[in-house]
Design an enzyme around this catalytic site. Sequence first.
Site, mmCIF file in Angstrom:
data_model
loop_
_atom_site.group_PDB
_atom_site.id
_atom_site.type_symbol
_atom_site.label_atom_id
_atom_site.label_comp_id
_atom_site.label_asym_id
_atom_site.label_seq_id
_atom_site.Cartn_x
_atom_site.Cartn_y
_atom_site.Cartn_z
ATOM 1 N N GLY A 172 0.805 -1.221 0.000
ATOM 2 C CA GLY A 172 0.000 0.000 0.000
ATOM 3 C C GLY A 172 0.834 1.265 0.000
ATOM 4 O O GLY A 172 2.035 1.228 -0.281
ATOM 5 N N GLY A 226 9.267 -5.106 -8.630
ATOM 6 C CA GLY A 226 10.081 -3.969 -9.042
ATOM 7 C C GLY A 226 11.566 -4.226 -8.813
ATOM 8 O O GLY A 226 11.948 -4.843 -7.800
ATOM 9 N N HIS A 282 4.365 1.431 -8.119
ATOM 10 C CA HIS A 282 3.370 0.348 -8.032
ATOM 11 C C HIS A 282 2.469 0.342 -9.266
ATOM 12 O O HIS A 282 2.168 -0.706 -9.822
ATOM 13 C CB HIS A 282 2.480 0.539 -6.792
ATOM 14 C CG HIS A 282 3.202 0.501 -5.484
ATOM 15 N ND1 HIS A 282 3.333 1.608 -4.670
ATOM 16 C CD2 HIS A 282 3.835 -0.511 -4.832
ATOM 17 C CE1 HIS A 282 3.983 1.268 -3.572
ATOM 18 N NE2 HIS A 282 4.323 0.000 -3.642
HETATM 19 P P1 AMP Z 1 6.068 -2.452 -1.611
HETATM 20 O O1 AMP Z 1 4.689 -1.902 -1.521
HETATM 21 O O2 AMP Z 1 7.131 -1.471 -1.207
HETATM 22 O O3 AMP Z 1 6.201 -3.797 -0.949
HETATM 23 O O4 AMP Z 1 6.360 -2.703 -3.148
HETATM 24 C C1 AMP Z 1 5.501 -3.499 -3.933
HETATM 25 C C2 AMP Z 1 6.151 -3.751 -5.273
HETATM 26 O O5 AMP Z 1 6.367 -2.503 -5.933
HETATM 27 C C3 AMP Z 1 7.520 -4.421 -5.159
HETATM 28 O O6 AMP Z 1 7.658 -5.371 -6.201
HETATM 29 C C4 AMP Z 1 8.462 -3.271 -5.341
HETATM 30 O O7 AMP Z 1 9.727 -3.650 -5.838
HETATM 31 C C5 AMP Z 1 7.710 -2.426 -6.336
HETATM 32 N N1 AMP Z 1 8.199 -1.038 -6.300
HETATM 33 C C6 AMP Z 1 8.353 -0.261 -5.198
HETATM 34 N N2 AMP Z 1 8.867 0.931 -5.522
HETATM 35 C C7 AMP Z 1 9.065 0.908 -6.859
HETATM 36 C C8 AMP Z 1 9.591 1.841 -7.807
HETATM 37 N N3 AMP Z 1 10.016 3.041 -7.436
HETATM 38 N N4 AMP Z 1 9.631 1.487 -9.103
HETATM 39 C C9 AMP Z 1 9.199 0.243 -9.489
HETATM 40 N N5 AMP Z 1 8.693 -0.671 -8.650
HETATM 41 C C10 AMP Z 1 8.626 -0.358 -7.359
#
Ligand code: AMP
Length: 277
Positions: free
Chosen positions: A31, A147, A37
């Site tokens: 979230g 990501g 995301h």
């Molecule tokens: P999180 O909500 O931080 O657990 O991230 C969820 C997904 O979004 C994970 O696969 C992250 O690697 C990806 N993600 C987070 N930040 C970025 C970004 N700046 N660019 C691309 N993907 C991202």
Amino acid sequence: MKIINTRQDISAQVNELKFQNKSIGFVATMGALHLGHISLISQSKRQADITVASIFVNPTQFNNKEDLINYPSTINDDIHKLEAAGCDILFLPTVDEMYQSDEFWDYEVGELADKLEGEFRPGHYKGVTQIVYKLFSLIKPNIAFFGQKDYQQYLVIEKMCRDFKLDVNLKLAAIIRESDGLAMSSRNVRLDENERQTATTLYKALNYIKSNFSQLTLRELKQGGERFFQEDALLKLEYLKICDLKTLDEISEKKESVVLVACKVGNTRLIDNMILP
Ligand code: AMP
């Protein structure tokens, strides 16, 4: 967009989609959604019939209680963003829905999970594999999008899929950055104005290493990169390492590799990386 809160309902929904022969693309998140995301959602929309996102702040992957308590939550905004991006289903469970109190998870990824993030956040990847395994079991995605921002996490999940012979096609998506280079992160909202400016140091250091990769030795690159963090008292560098793309061992000879950094900016811990050369 359908919002589903229980395991039972998501299973029923997934069974129906499988029966209809629809391919499922999955994006797992915690979230506080941003364009990073949303870029994963867009890729899933292009590559799968149905896109499922999950929002779940997974307690077992936080080694620091305060970090968990302070993790940003913007659920109404998140729902609007997912709807605008064309996400089909949001899985939004509670902690009780996902965990029993006496639960046991003893899968060990091995060496890959012990270095870098694993060293500074002991147990982190154990929690990550625990929740991703559960989510994959429920959502049964054909394709799952992660990501590059969390590059080590991607490799860990890839290893888990190999170990458990999970039939999921994993995709790694590029890092989405702010205009000044700072990698988008849910944690960025915790930075005050000063810290927000200083946070661009991570990008500057990585960029320095990438731009000088062919000219300088590995030692010079690392030292030069580390120097960026010595100039500001707000910064506490945890690691800056140039590593093998698959094993994440530090390299001793130049080759295709990845430079990874973790740093505290005030009280907020940020990570970033770049593929080299
Ligand atoms: P999180 O909500 O931080 O657990 O991230 C969820 C997904 O979004 C994970 O696969 C992250 O690697 C990806 N993600 C987070 N930040 C970025 C970004 N700046 N660019 C691309 N993907 C991202």
